[in-house]
Design a protein around this motif. Structure first.
Motif, PDB file in Angstrom:
ATOM      1  N   GLU A 116       0.899  -1.229   0.002  1.00 55.56           N
ATOM      2  CA  GLU A 116      -0.045   0.066  -0.071  1.00 55.56           C
ATOM      3  C   GLU A 116       0.801   1.319  -0.089  1.00 55.56           C
ATOM      4  O   GLU A 116       1.694   1.401   0.843  1.00 55.56           O
ATOM      5  CB  GLU A 116      -1.131   0.101   1.143  1.00 55.56           C
ATOM      6  CG  GLU A 116      -1.929  -1.079   1.143  1.00 55.56           C
ATOM      7  CD  GLU A 116      -2.896  -1.066   2.186  1.00 55.56           C
ATOM      8  OE1 GLU A 116      -2.800   0.099   2.938  1.00 55.56           O
ATOM      9  OE2 GLU A 116      -3.758  -2.021   2.509  1.00 55.56           O
ATOM     10  N   HIS A 117       0.502   1.991  -1.013  1.00 55.83           N
ATOM     11  CA  HIS A 117       1.414   3.221  -0.964  1.00 55.83           C
ATOM     12  C   HIS A 117       0.797   4.684  -0.463  1.00 55.83           C
ATOM     13  O   HIS A 117      -0.635   4.565  -0.352  1.00 55.83           O
ATOM     14  CB  HIS A 117       1.749   3.742  -2.775  1.00 55.83           C
ATOM     15  CG  HIS A 117       2.570   2.624  -3.289  1.00 55.83           C
ATOM     16  ND1 HIS A 117       4.007   2.575  -3.073  1.00 55.83           N
ATOM     17  CD2 HIS A 117       2.186   1.754  -4.153  1.00 55.83           C
ATOM     18  CE1 HIS A 117       4.405   1.541  -3.752  1.00 55.83           C
ATOM     19  NE2 HIS A 117       3.276   0.954  -4.190  1.00 55.83           N
ATOM     20  N   SER A 118       1.327   5.280  -0.017  1.00 56.40           N
ATOM     21  CA  SER A 118       0.926   6.699   0.675  1.00 56.40           C
ATOM     22  C   SER A 118       0.488   7.653  -0.191  1.00 56.40           C
ATOM     23  O   SER A 118       1.143   7.550  -1.267  1.00 56.40           O
ATOM     24  CB  SER A 118       1.948   7.148   1.933  1.00 56.40           C
ATOM     25  OG  SER A 118       3.053   7.458   1.233  1.00 56.40           O
ATOM     26  N   PRO A 119      -0.326   8.568   0.262  1.00 58.43           N
ATOM     27  CA  PRO A 119      -0.569   9.755  -0.753  1.00 58.43           C
ATOM     28  C   PRO A 119       0.552  10.561  -1.329  1.00 58.43           C
ATOM     29  O   PRO A 119       0.646  10.824  -2.353  1.00 58.43           O
ATOM     30  CB  PRO A 119      -1.448  10.606  -0.047  1.00 58.43           C
ATOM     31  CG  PRO A 119      -2.192   9.830   1.065  1.00 58.43           C
ATOM     32  CD  PRO A 119      -1.253   8.863   1.273  1.00 58.43           C
ATOM     33  N   GLU A 120       1.666  10.460  -0.614  1.00 56.77           N
ATOM     34  CA  GLU A 120       2.783  11.259  -0.640  1.00 56.77           C
ATOM     35  C   GLU A 120       3.647  10.385  -1.887  1.00 56.77           C
ATOM     36  O   GLU A 120       4.035  11.031  -2.942  1.00 56.77           O
ATOM     37  CB  GLU A 120       3.810  11.308   0.351  1.00 56.77           C
ATOM     38  CG  GLU A 120       3.301  12.283   1.454  1.00 56.77           C
ATOM     39  CD  GLU A 120       2.057  11.804   2.286  1.00 56.77           C
ATOM     40  OE1 GLU A 120       1.863  10.612   2.374  1.00 56.77           O
ATOM     41  OE2 GLU A 120       1.426  12.567   2.920  1.00 56.77           O
ATOM     42  N   ASP A 121       3.451   8.941  -2.047  1.00 60.98           N
ATOM     43  CA  ASP A 121       4.026   8.245  -2.832  1.00 60.98           C
ATOM     44  C   ASP A 121       3.369   8.418  -4.054  1.00 60.98           C
ATOM     45  O   ASP A 121       4.109   8.570  -5.428  1.00 60.98           O
ATOM     46  CB  ASP A 121       3.946   6.842  -2.573  1.00 60.98           C
ATOM     47  CG  ASP A 121       4.773   6.400  -1.242  1.00 60.98           C
ATOM     48  OD1 ASP A 121       5.793   7.054  -1.030  1.00 60.98           O
ATOM     49  OD2 ASP A 121       4.678   5.419  -0.670  1.00 60.98           O
ATOM     50  N   ARG A 124       1.808  11.023  -5.163  1.00 63.99           N
ATOM     51  CA  ARG A 124       2.200  12.576  -5.916  1.00 63.99           C
ATOM     52  C   ARG A 124       3.520  12.362  -6.447  1.00 63.99           C
ATOM     53  O   ARG A 124       3.767  13.119  -7.238  1.00 63.99           O
ATOM     54  CB  ARG A 124       1.968  13.586  -4.688  1.00 63.99           C
ATOM     55  CG  ARG A 124       0.510  13.962  -4.261  1.00 63.99           C
ATOM     56  CD  ARG A 124       0.368  15.069  -3.450  1.00 63.99           C
ATOM     57  NE  ARG A 124       0.972  14.917  -1.976  1.00 63.99           N
ATOM     58  CZ  ARG A 124       0.270  14.444  -1.007  1.00 63.99           C
ATOM     59  NH1 ARG A 124      -1.186  14.094  -1.200  1.00 63.99           N
ATOM     60  NH2 ARG A 124       0.529  14.364   0.143  1.00 63.99           N
ATOM     61  N   ALA A 125       4.269  11.803  -5.762  1.00 64.26           N
ATOM     62  CA  ALA A 125       5.724  11.894  -6.434  1.00 64.26           C
ATOM     63  C   ALA A 125       5.784  11.192  -7.605  1.00 64.26           C
ATOM     64  O   ALA A 125       6.571  11.505  -8.676  1.00 64.26           O
ATOM     65  CB  ALA A 125       6.692  10.979  -5.261  1.00 64.26           C
ATOM     66  N   LYS A 151       4.783  13.310 -15.012  1.00 63.69           N
ATOM     67  CA  LYS A 151       4.254  14.408 -15.688  1.00 63.69           C
ATOM     68  C   LYS A 151       5.546  14.744 -16.377  1.00 63.69           C
ATOM     69  O   LYS A 151       5.396  15.911 -17.569  1.00 63.69           O
ATOM     70  CB  LYS A 151       3.648  15.281 -14.711  1.00 63.69           C
ATOM     71  CG  LYS A 151       2.218  15.063 -14.342  1.00 63.69           C
ATOM     72  CD  LYS A 151       1.759  16.267 -13.389  1.00 63.69           C
ATOM     73  CE  LYS A 151       0.353  15.720 -12.848  1.00 63.69           C
ATOM     74  NZ  LYS A 151      -0.098  16.602 -11.880  1.00 63.69           N
ATOM     75  N   GLY A 152       6.897  14.649 -15.740  1.00 60.79           N
ATOM     76  CA  GLY A 152       7.945  15.251 -16.398  1.00 60.79           C
ATOM     77  C   GLY A 152       8.336  14.337 -17.652  1.00 60.79           C
ATOM     78  O   GLY A 152       9.565  14.664 -18.297  1.00 60.79           O
ATOM     79  N   SER A 153       8.025  13.113 -18.043  1.00 57.93           N
ATOM     80  CA  SER A 153       8.393  12.264 -18.965  1.00 57.93           C
ATOM     81  C   SER A 153       8.008  12.606 -20.334  1.00 57.93           C
ATOM     82  O   SER A 153       6.914  13.306 -20.364  1.00 57.93           O
ATOM     83  CB  SER A 153       7.848  10.977 -18.645  1.00 57.93           C
ATOM     84  OG  SER A 153       8.442  10.457 -17.346  1.00 57.93           O
ATOM     85  N   SER A 154       8.740  12.382 -21.296  1.00 55.40           N
ATOM     86  CA  SER A 154       8.343  12.814 -22.805  1.00 55.40           C
ATOM     87  C   SER A 154       7.644  11.586 -23.161  1.00 55.40           C
ATOM     88  O   SER A 154       7.815  10.212 -23.018  1.00 55.40           O
ATOM     89  CB  SER A 154       9.751  12.919 -23.414  1.00 55.40           C
ATOM     90  OG  SER A 154      10.510  11.861 -23.353  1.00 55.40           O
ATOM     91  N   LEU A 155       6.732  11.824 -24.105  1.00 55.68           N
ATOM     92  CA  LEU A 155       5.722  10.996 -24.900  1.00 55.68           C
ATOM     93  C   LEU A 155       5.814  11.301 -26.414  1.00 55.68           C
ATOM     94  O   LEU A 155       5.499  12.288 -26.590  1.00 55.68           O
ATOM     95  CB  LEU A 155       4.440  11.198 -24.227  1.00 55.68           C
ATOM     96  CG  LEU A 155       3.367  10.050 -24.548  1.00 55.68           C
ATOM     97  CD1 LEU A 155       3.679   8.602 -24.185  1.00 55.68           C
ATOM     98  CD2 LEU A 155       1.997  10.447 -23.841  1.00 55.68           C
TER      99      LEU A 155
END
Length: 331
Positions: A241-246, A248-249, A255-259
């Motif tokens: 289980e991942h936290s909300p911070e995980d 968001r990170a 979002k910074g990856s190129s596509l």
């Protein structure tokens, strides 16, 4: 001896029963007696088969890590294999090892109690011989182990415990620490004689020498983490289980990856012969009508409908709609 009787033996047995030389009832009693097994209550099985399988997986990984570690340290052919994982009384383990051998005694906080790695003298001296520049010959003179040899062996297994820590990391975080080096098993009293221990045997080859390394893990030391050795635990471990911070990170990184985004005007198909006959000025007819929207692909997957146009002096497409799962696409 085979349990399958030949035809002549069957005939002889039937003849003996019919003549009264043998009693069928006595045969049944004898068969019943053979089914009874003697159970030694001193040799209680305290680890389940599931836990034994988990311990086997852990130490198969440990054997692979040891192979890499000792190959680098000794600079020769080294091979470790997990030969067996058994549970037996501590007293039986002590009787099974040589009267003079190398015993690396260690502890693994936060687990309580001591554990031991027993190294066959043939393997131990092959290691020392390689460390001192030899060919890796195995000797057996443990009774007069020098201070230098003891120091070399201790240093070798202090670093070796790091691989033990890594092998166990999937089950529990431990901090193994070497406590002492002993040569006489009679002076080694980890637990009471009847206490159950796990004995992991590693078949070891170093150059031309071979032998066994035994790892003794008392039940009392492993008892706090026995539930981690079950298959249920291994399957639950996959459900992280991942936290909300995980989240968001992760979203920030994505979002910074190129596509790569491609707008296809259409496609066509032709035979190899037609392709080879193409010349300058020939026209290839696409399967796309001028009134049909274009398909926009993101990362190779169709995602949007669009119409062609211009933005300033550059070609562009205008997104009309998002594609829904199940939309038909003519390739």
């Amino acid at each position: 001896m085979s349990d399958i009787l030949s035809q002549s033996e069957i005939d002889a047995l039937l003849s003996a029963i019919s003549t009264g030389e043998m009693d069928a009832d006595e045969l049944k009693k004898e068969e019943q007696a053979n089914k009874e097994k003697v159970y030694d209550f001193k040799k209680a099985l305290r680890f389940s088969k599931d836990q034994i399988r988990s311990l086997t997986r852990i130490h198969e990984n440990f054997a692979r890590l040891l192979t890499s570690y000792f190959s680098a340290q000794l600079r020769t052919y080294v091979q470790f294999n997990a030969a067996s994982v058994e549970q037996l009384p501590y007293e039986e383990f002590i009787r099974s090892i040589p009267s003079m051998t190398i015993l690396n005694i260690f502890e693994s906080p936060p687990l309580e109690g001591r554990m031991v790695i027993e190294v066959n003298p043939n393997v131990a001296y092959a290691m020392i011989d390689r460390l001192l520049g030899g060919l890796g010959a195995g000797l057996n003179k443990i009774d007069n182990l020098t201070e230098i040899e003891s120091k070399l062996m201790s240093e070798l297994f202090i670093d070796c415990l790091e691989t033990f820590k890594e092998a166990w990391s999937s089950i529990h975080e431990i901090q193994p620490k070497l406590l002492d080096l002993e040569t006489n098993p009679q002076f080694l009293q980890l637990v009471s004689p009847n206490e159950t221990v796990i004995v992991v045997t590693l078949a070891t080859t170093i150059g031309e020498s071979s032998g066994m390394i035994n790892i003794c893990l008392p039940h009392v030391a492993l008892e706090p983490i026995l539930q981690n050795l079950s298959m249920h635990y291994w399957m639950d471990e996959k459900k992280v289980e991942h936290s909300p911070e995980d989240h968001r990170a992760l979203a920030y990184s994505i979002k910074g990856s190129s596509l790569k985004v491609v707008a296809e005007l259409g496609n066509s198909s032709m035979t190899v012969e037609e392709f080879l006959d193409l010349e300058i000025g020939d026209v290839i007819v696409l399967n796309q009508k001028i009134t049909d929207p274009l398909i926009v692909k993101a990362g190779g997957y169709p995602k949007f409908y669009a119409q062609p146009g211009k933005q300033g002096s550059r070609l562009a497409v205008q997104i009309l709609d998002a594609m829904m799962e199940g939309d038909d696409i003519d390739e």
